[in-house]
Design a protein around this motif. Structure first.
Motif, PDB file in Angstrom:
ATOM      1  N   GLU A  25       0.571  -1.047   0.484  1.00 17.96           N
ATOM      2  CA  GLU A  25      -0.249  -0.047   0.385  1.00 17.96           C
ATOM      3  C   GLU A  25       0.773   1.252   0.178  1.00 17.96           C
ATOM      4  OE1 GLU A  25      -2.377  -0.221   3.235  1.00 17.96           O
ATOM      5  OE2 GLU A  25      -3.609  -1.767   2.730  1.00 17.96           O
ATOM      6  N   LYS A  28       3.351   7.286   2.398  1.00 12.57           N
ATOM      7  CA  LYS A  28       4.060   9.190   2.389  1.00 12.57           C
ATOM      8  C   LYS A  28       5.384   8.816   2.897  1.00 12.57           C
ATOM      9  CE  LYS A  28      -1.046  11.398   2.419  1.00 12.57           C
ATOM     10  NZ  LYS A  28      -1.475  11.801   3.247  1.00 12.57           N
ATOM     11  N   GLU A  44       1.243  14.397  -3.470  1.00 15.76           N
ATOM     12  CA  GLU A  44      -0.863  14.276  -4.033  1.00 15.76           C
ATOM     13  C   GLU A  44      -1.767  14.779  -3.709  1.00 15.76           C
ATOM     14  OE1 GLU A  44       0.954  12.308  -1.073  1.00 15.76           O
ATOM     15  OE2 GLU A  44       1.756  12.379  -2.869  1.00 15.76           O
ATOM     16  N   ASP A  45      -1.236  15.108  -2.354  1.00 16.99           N
ATOM     17  CA  ASP A  45      -2.357  16.873  -2.084  1.00 16.99           C
ATOM     18  C   ASP A  45      -2.007  18.177  -2.286  1.00 16.99           C
ATOM     19  OD1 ASP A  45      -2.984  14.789  -0.348  1.00 16.99           O
ATOM     20  OD2 ASP A  45      -1.657  14.692   1.202  1.00 16.99           O
ATOM     21  N   PHE A  52     -10.270  18.159  -3.409  1.00 11.26           N
ATOM     22  CA  PHE A  52      -9.787  18.153  -1.574  1.00 11.26           C
ATOM     23  C   PHE A  52      -8.496  18.630  -1.872  1.00 11.26           C
ATOM     24  CE2 PHE A  52     -12.207  14.228  -3.319  1.00 11.26           C
ATOM     25  CZ  PHE A  52     -13.087  13.503  -2.311  1.00 11.26           C
ATOM     26  N   VAL A  54      -7.290  17.774   1.426  1.00  9.67           N
ATOM     27  CA  VAL A  54      -5.573  16.292   1.407  1.00  9.67           C
ATOM     28  C   VAL A  54      -6.869  15.136   0.732  1.00  9.67           C
ATOM     29  CG1 VAL A  54      -4.511  14.855   2.842  1.00  9.67           C
ATOM     30  CG2 VAL A  54      -4.885  17.072   4.115  1.00  9.67           C
ATOM     31  N   THR A  55      -5.674  14.685  -0.640  1.00 11.84           N
ATOM     32  CA  THR A  55      -5.873  13.198  -0.950  1.00 11.84           C
ATOM     33  C   THR A  55      -6.943  12.330  -0.341  1.00 11.84           C
ATOM     34  OG1 THR A  55      -4.673  14.777  -2.775  1.00 11.84           O
ATOM     35  CG2 THR A  55      -6.084  12.147  -2.701  1.00 11.84           C
ATOM     36  N   PRO A  56      -8.064  11.639  -0.148  1.00  8.68           N
ATOM     37  CA  PRO A  56      -8.248   9.893   0.860  1.00  8.68           C
ATOM     38  C   PRO A  56      -7.684   9.583  -0.068  1.00  8.68           C
ATOM     39  CG  PRO A  56     -10.520  11.698  -0.217  1.00  8.68           C
ATOM     40  CD  PRO A  56      -9.115  12.085  -0.864  1.00  8.68           C
ATOM     41  N   ASP A  57      -6.924   8.297   1.237  1.00 10.43           N
ATOM     42  CA  ASP A  57      -6.825   7.127   0.524  1.00 10.43           C
ATOM     43  C   ASP A  57      -7.176   6.947  -1.039  1.00 10.43           C
ATOM     44  OD1 ASP A  57      -4.794   7.886   2.400  1.00 10.43           O
ATOM     45  OD2 ASP A  57      -5.735   6.189   3.589  1.00 10.43           O
ATOM     46  N   TYR A  58      -8.143   6.263  -0.979  1.00 11.50           N
ATOM     47  CA  TYR A  58      -9.067   5.877  -2.335  1.00 11.50           C
ATOM     48  C   TYR A  58      -8.893   6.405  -3.351  1.00 11.50           C
ATOM     49  CZ  TYR A  58     -13.406   9.406  -2.112  1.00 11.50           C
ATOM     50  OH  TYR A  58     -13.387  10.216  -2.317  1.00 11.50           O
ATOM     51  N   LEU A  59      -8.220   7.636  -3.339  1.00 12.95           N
ATOM     52  CA  LEU A  59      -7.998   8.610  -4.631  1.00 12.95           C
ATOM     53  C   LEU A  59      -6.667   8.775  -4.970  1.00 12.95           C
ATOM     54  CD1 LEU A  59     -10.486  11.125  -4.485  1.00 12.95           C
ATOM     55  CD2 LEU A  59     -10.837   9.178  -6.275  1.00 12.95           C
ATOM     56  N   ILE A  60      -5.691   8.080  -4.170  1.00  9.23           N
ATOM     57  CA  ILE A  60      -4.199   7.807  -4.206  1.00  9.23           C
ATOM     58  C   ILE A  60      -3.858   7.411  -6.066  1.00  9.23           C
ATOM     59  CG2 ILE A  60      -1.782   6.958  -3.932  1.00  9.23           C
ATOM     60  CD1 ILE A  60      -2.612   9.431  -1.949  1.00  9.23           C
TER      61      ILE A  60
END
Length: 121
Positions: A25, A28, A44-45, A52, A54-60
């Motif tokens: 997974e 950071k 990513e943010d 967002f 802070v980019t949610p984990d599901y959108l990484i």
């Protein structure tokens, strides 16, 4: 020489820390790729906009794809040209054939890219 890890964005093997944890997974690490300049835990943010703070984990994965697209379309400028072997670049930019090889190492389907310079885009 320390072990180097492959960047999830550009495929360059130049990261000091593995961007994937033991479970595979995303993590950071705040390591910065000397090729594409992606900073794991920051870019990513802040370097892509998915709506967002802070980019949610599901959108990484989406953030990674968007950063890759932007970097390629902006000419594949290397962040630290002095750290990238001269035979891999044209001046400060990564050679296209090198990019293809690096992306293939990530098992990406470049035939499915909607990126300027790929497949007639």
């Amino acid at each position: 020489m320390p072990k180097l890890y492959t960047c999830l964005i550009c495929g360059y093997k130049g990261l000091i820390q593995n961007p994937l944890n033991n479970d595979g997974e995303y993590q950071k690490t705040f390591d910065i790729c000397p090729c594409c300049d992606f900073e794991y835990g920051y870019s990513e943010d802040h370097d892509v906009s998915l709506g967002f703070i802070v980019t949610p984990d599901y959108l990484i994965d989406a953030a990674i794809q968007l950063y890759r697209k932007q970097w390629i379309e902006n000419g594949m400028k290397t962040a630290n040209p002095e750290d990238i072997p001269e035979e891999l670049r044209n001046g400060d930019c990564l050679k296209f054939e090198v990019l293809l090889k690096q992306l293939n190492s990530l098992n990406l389907d470049t035939e499915n890219f909607e990126i300027k310079g790929f497949n007639g885009y």
